[in-house]
Design a protein around this motif. Structure first.
Motif, PDB file in Angstrom:
ATOM      1  N   PRO A 166       0.781  -1.246   0.000  1.00 24.12           N
ATOM      2  CA  PRO A 166       0.000   0.000   0.000  1.00 24.12           C
ATOM      3  C   PRO A 166       0.811   1.293   0.000  1.00 24.12           C
ATOM      4  O   PRO A 166       0.263   2.346  -0.319  1.00 24.12           O
ATOM      5  CB  PRO A 166      -0.845  -0.103   1.276  1.00 24.12           C
ATOM      6  CG  PRO A 166      -0.120  -1.078   2.142  1.00 24.12           C
ATOM      7  CD  PRO A 166       0.539  -2.048   1.221  1.00 24.12           C
ATOM      8  N   TYR A 167       2.119   1.235   0.345  1.00 22.77           N
ATOM      9  CA  TYR A 167       2.924   2.458   0.339  1.00 22.77           C
ATOM     10  C   TYR A 167       3.894   2.421  -0.832  1.00 22.77           C
ATOM     11  O   TYR A 167       4.625   1.441  -1.021  1.00 22.77           O
ATOM     12  CB  TYR A 167       3.693   2.612   1.646  1.00 22.77           C
ATOM     13  CG  TYR A 167       4.663   3.785   1.639  1.00 22.77           C
ATOM     14  CD1 TYR A 167       4.206   5.100   1.541  1.00 22.77           C
ATOM     15  CD2 TYR A 167       6.033   3.567   1.715  1.00 22.77           C
ATOM     16  CE1 TYR A 167       5.095   6.173   1.526  1.00 22.77           C
ATOM     17  CE2 TYR A 167       6.929   4.628   1.706  1.00 22.77           C
ATOM     18  CZ  TYR A 167       6.448   5.935   1.602  1.00 22.77           C
ATOM     19  OH  TYR A 167       7.336   6.977   1.575  1.00 22.77           O
ATOM     20  N   ASN A 168       3.904   3.492  -1.622  1.00 15.79           N
ATOM     21  CA  ASN A 168       4.772   3.604  -2.781  1.00 15.79           C
ATOM     22  C   ASN A 168       5.936   4.528  -2.432  1.00 15.79           C
ATOM     23  O   ASN A 168       5.807   5.748  -2.501  1.00 15.79           O
ATOM     24  CB  ASN A 168       3.968   4.173  -3.960  1.00 15.79           C
ATOM     25  CG  ASN A 168       4.766   4.235  -5.247  1.00 15.79           C
ATOM     26  OD1 ASN A 168       5.987   4.222  -5.242  1.00 15.79           O
ATOM     27  ND2 ASN A 168       4.065   4.325  -6.370  1.00 15.79           N
ATOM     28  N   PRO A 169       7.089   3.984  -2.047  1.00 12.52           N
ATOM     29  CA  PRO A 169       8.198   4.847  -1.615  1.00 12.52           C
ATOM     30  C   PRO A 169       8.768   5.708  -2.731  1.00 12.52           C
ATOM     31  O   PRO A 169       9.262   6.807  -2.478  1.00 12.52           O
ATOM     32  CB  PRO A 169       9.237   3.845  -1.092  1.00 12.52           C
ATOM     33  CG  PRO A 169       8.917   2.555  -1.764  1.00 12.52           C
ATOM     34  CD  PRO A 169       7.432   2.555  -1.950  1.00 12.52           C
ATOM     35  N   ALA A 170       8.695   5.226  -3.974  1.00 11.46           N
ATOM     36  CA  ALA A 170       9.239   5.996  -5.089  1.00 11.46           C
ATOM     37  C   ALA A 170       8.499   7.315  -5.279  1.00 11.46           C
ATOM     38  O   ALA A 170       9.075   8.308  -5.728  1.00 11.46           O
ATOM     39  CB  ALA A 170       9.180   5.175  -6.379  1.00 11.46           C
TER      40      ALA A 170
END
Length: 340
Positions: free
Chosen positions: A79-83
């Motif tokens: 669920p988290y998109n670090p990019a």
């Protein structure tokens, strides 16, 4: 109010299944394990829909199975998109709208069906993340988007131009959608570009015709020589803040990164290059997108499906961020008006 709350008027979107409680390989294979559209009241900020259709292909069939292959591969998305430093499924309600059932024996009817279904979904206020299917489906999707936004800017990631006139006398195929779209006036011809093109053509006339339609070209060799940051910057300048549609034929990637497609061409981009260019478009007004031409029968170890699922994830993140920003701006404006 946080941007997450502002994006939904104070309520939190329903997100994906918690993979710490339900194994990734269990349960229905919705995109990224998100809720179905009917589970969120039939309304979403971004609706992920499949179009299992490949009757417009000119070489290897099989893209009708692409949407579900992408969904299966998307089980690994988190669920988290670090990019992009964003949690797309918290910023906006994203839901899987299932498949648009189209006639596999009648291309004209199939095109009409896709357009009507897209009209209905866009009419709810959603943006579309469409999983193909072959590239024929881009035309009816663009028709529908243009009804809401007027002629739209287009970034077309592909090994091929897809601006040819006909195949065997047929006007609607996976190699003709963008010529038809220009002819119909649904594209903003000041803001069109192919990205990732390469390989032999029928003749130099193909490029001349393409240029007359208004398309710029960034070849896969351009991406390699100039780098993703310069390419993304060029595309942003070309697009500006116009309503933007992005269409990704997975064969923009080299066959080493996407073997599971109908018309592979040597010398393509890497999956890393594609994802980085998309991430560089965060300031653009992405109104809808598609990922097409995934043919799992030729896919080794789901390489293509994984690349396509991550591509759809980056596109969904771009849309969710834009939606959240727009809704937060409206909340801020309403508060300022109330103070006055």
């Amino acid at each position: 109010m946080s941007i997450e709350n502002a994006a939904t008027g104070g309520s939190h979107p329903r997100g994906p299944v918690d993979s710490s409680r339900v194994p990734r390989y269990a349960g229905p294979a919705t995109f990224a394990r998100l809720p179905r559209l009917d589970e969120v009241g039939g309304r979403a900020d971004v609706a992920v829909v499949g179009v299992p259709f490949d009757s417009g292909v000119s070489y290897r069939p099989g893209a009708r199975f692409g949407g579900n292959a992408i969904r299966e591969a998307s089980r690994l998305l988190r669920p988290y998109n670090p990019a992009q430093d964003a949690s797309p499924f918290a910023l906006a309600q994203v839901a899987d709208g299932g498949d648009i059932a189209v006639n596999p024996f009648d291309i004209n009817e199939a095109v009409e069906t896709v357009e009507a279904a897209a009209d209905e979904l866009l009419g709810t206020g959603a943006r579309l993340m469409t999983l193909g299917g072959d590239h024929t489906i881009a035309l009816p999707l663009l028709r529908s988007v243009a009804k809401r936004h007027g002629p739209v800017a287009l970034l077309h990631f592909d090994a091929h131009l897809d601006t040819w006139d006909t195949y065997f006398g047929a006007e609607y195929t996976h190699g003709t959608p963008f010529r038809r779209a220009v002819e119909e006036g649904i594209l903003d011809t000041e803001a069109l570009s192919h990205v990732g093109t390469r390989g032999p053509l029928y003749g130099k006339q193909d490029l001349d015709d393409d240029a007359r339609m208004g398309f710029g070209i960034v070849t896969s060799a351009d991406v390699m020589r100039r780098g993703v940051d310069e390419v993304a910057d060029q595309l942003r300048q070309r697009i500006g803040d116009r309503p933007l549609y992005i269409s990704v034929d997975i064969d923009c990637l080299d066959p080493a990164h996407a073997p599971g497609t109908g018309t592979p061409e040597a010398g393509g981009m890497t999956s890393r290059e594609l994802l980085e260019i998309l991430r560089g478009l965060a300031s653009c007004n992405l109104v809808s997108a598609d990922v097409v031409e995934v043919a799992p029968a030729y896919d080794h170890a789901e390489i293509t499906s994984v690349a396509a699922s991550h591509t759809a994830y980056e596109l969904t993140t771009l849309m969710s961020r834009r939606i959240a920003g727009e809704k937060a701006a409206k909340v801020k404006a309403a508060k300022a008006k109330a103070v006055k």
